[in-house]
Design a protein around this motif. Structure first.
Motif, PDB file in Angstrom:
ATOM      1  N   THR A   1       0.961  -1.206   0.138  1.00 43.21           N
ATOM      2  CA  THR A   1       0.147  -0.074  -0.081  1.00 43.21           C
ATOM      3  C   THR A   1       1.024   1.125   0.086  1.00 43.21           C
ATOM      4  O   THR A   1       1.814   1.461   0.783  1.00 43.21           O
TER       5      THR A   1
ATOM      6  N   PRO B   1       0.578  -0.115 -11.178  1.00 45.97           N
ATOM      7  CA  PRO B   1      -0.706  -0.846 -10.914  1.00 45.97           C
ATOM      8  C   PRO B   1      -0.594  -2.355 -11.027  1.00 45.97           C
ATOM      9  O   PRO B   1       0.167  -2.689 -12.023  1.00 45.97           O
TER      10      PRO B   1
ATOM     11  N   GLU C   1      -1.799  -1.135  -4.131  1.00 52.70           N
ATOM     12  CA  GLU C   1      -2.650  -0.030  -4.477  1.00 52.70           C
ATOM     13  C   GLU C   1      -1.850   1.071  -3.894  1.00 52.70           C
ATOM     14  O   GLU C   1      -0.992   1.574  -3.227  1.00 52.70           O
TER      15      GLU C   1
END
Length: 247
Positions: free
Chosen positions: A195, A214, A219
């Motif tokens: 993340t 991506p 994320e």
């Protein structure tokens, strides 16, 4: 990674770290000064005093927090105490001031990851702030069998980046004997869930360099706020707590 004998393993990678073309639109010294003012406004507040609402409890797995450039464990103490109240076994990196990818820093993060995972019998999550997040991703790439998840906070791992702190980093380059090893581990995203928290208003590094490519288990989350006070940002804290609680 093989290095040609005539190349300096520090000087050549250093040229890849910072963009001087202006295409990244890095922050200015004025914006950096704004970051300093943000620190002064927040320096009396700890994460435990920030209202985040009800958060998921931790499962006791180890979490290692890696500090930003020119910062130490003392700067993240309130954040680590907050994580501990959620129910995690939290560790700092224990290597003093983060001066960059020195041999001592690389040895320290390897050692603490090995120690906490062997003692607990569980994988560790890594939370890295700014340069600490760059080290965290490199560490996860080197030891994916020991890392559960990586959360980066305003970390410029997509190189090159741009920063008004570039002259300071370059001045410390003679100490960065392990920089080429770190860069070699950043050529691809680590094979663990990641993340990346970034701020479009980042006043320390070019925010675009803090955004991951991506892909599955990767994320990117934008959070409005200053780079220097992100660990006291309610939105960022909620994201960190929720991601650490994922199985």
């Amino acid at each position: 990674m093989s290095i040609e004998p005539q190349q300096d393993p520090r000087a050549e990678p250093a040229a890849r770290i910072f963009d001087r073309s202006g295409t990244l639109g890095g922050p200015s010294w004025r914006e950096l000064m704004g970051e300093g003012l943000a620190v002064l406004r927040e320096m009396r507040r700890s994460p435990r005093g920030v209202h985040t609402g009800k958060l998921p409890s931790g499962d006791g797995h180890p979490v290692i927090v890696l500090p930003a450039f020119l910062c130490s464990d003392g700067m993240s103490r309130g954040f680590r105490e907050w994580l501990a109240t959620l129910g995690y076994a939290v560790e700092g990196w224990g290597a003093g001031l983060n001066l960059g990818p020195t041999a001592g820093a690389v040895t320290a993060v390897d050692r603490i990851l090995g120690r906490v995972t062997e003692a607990s019998g569980r994988k560790a999550s890594l939370v890295g702030v700014s340069l600490g997040g760059v080290l965290a991703r490199a560490l996860a790439s080197a030891h994916p069998d020991r890392v559960r998840r990586v959360i980066t906070v305003c970390s410029p791992f997509q190189l090159p980046t741009a920063s008004p702190l570039e002259p300071i980093y370059r001045a410390l380059a003679p100490l960065h004997s392990s920089q080429h090893l770190m860069l070699a581990q950043l050529t691809a995203p680590p094979p663990v869930p990641t993340t990346a928290i970034y701020s479009p208003k980042d006043g320390v590094v070019a925010w675009r360099s803090c955004v991951d490519t991506p892909g599955p288990d990767r994320e990117n989350i934008a959070v409005e706020g200053a780079h220097t006070t992100m660990l006291a940002n309610p939105h960022a804290l909620r994201i960190i707590a929720e991601r650490l609680a994922l199985p």
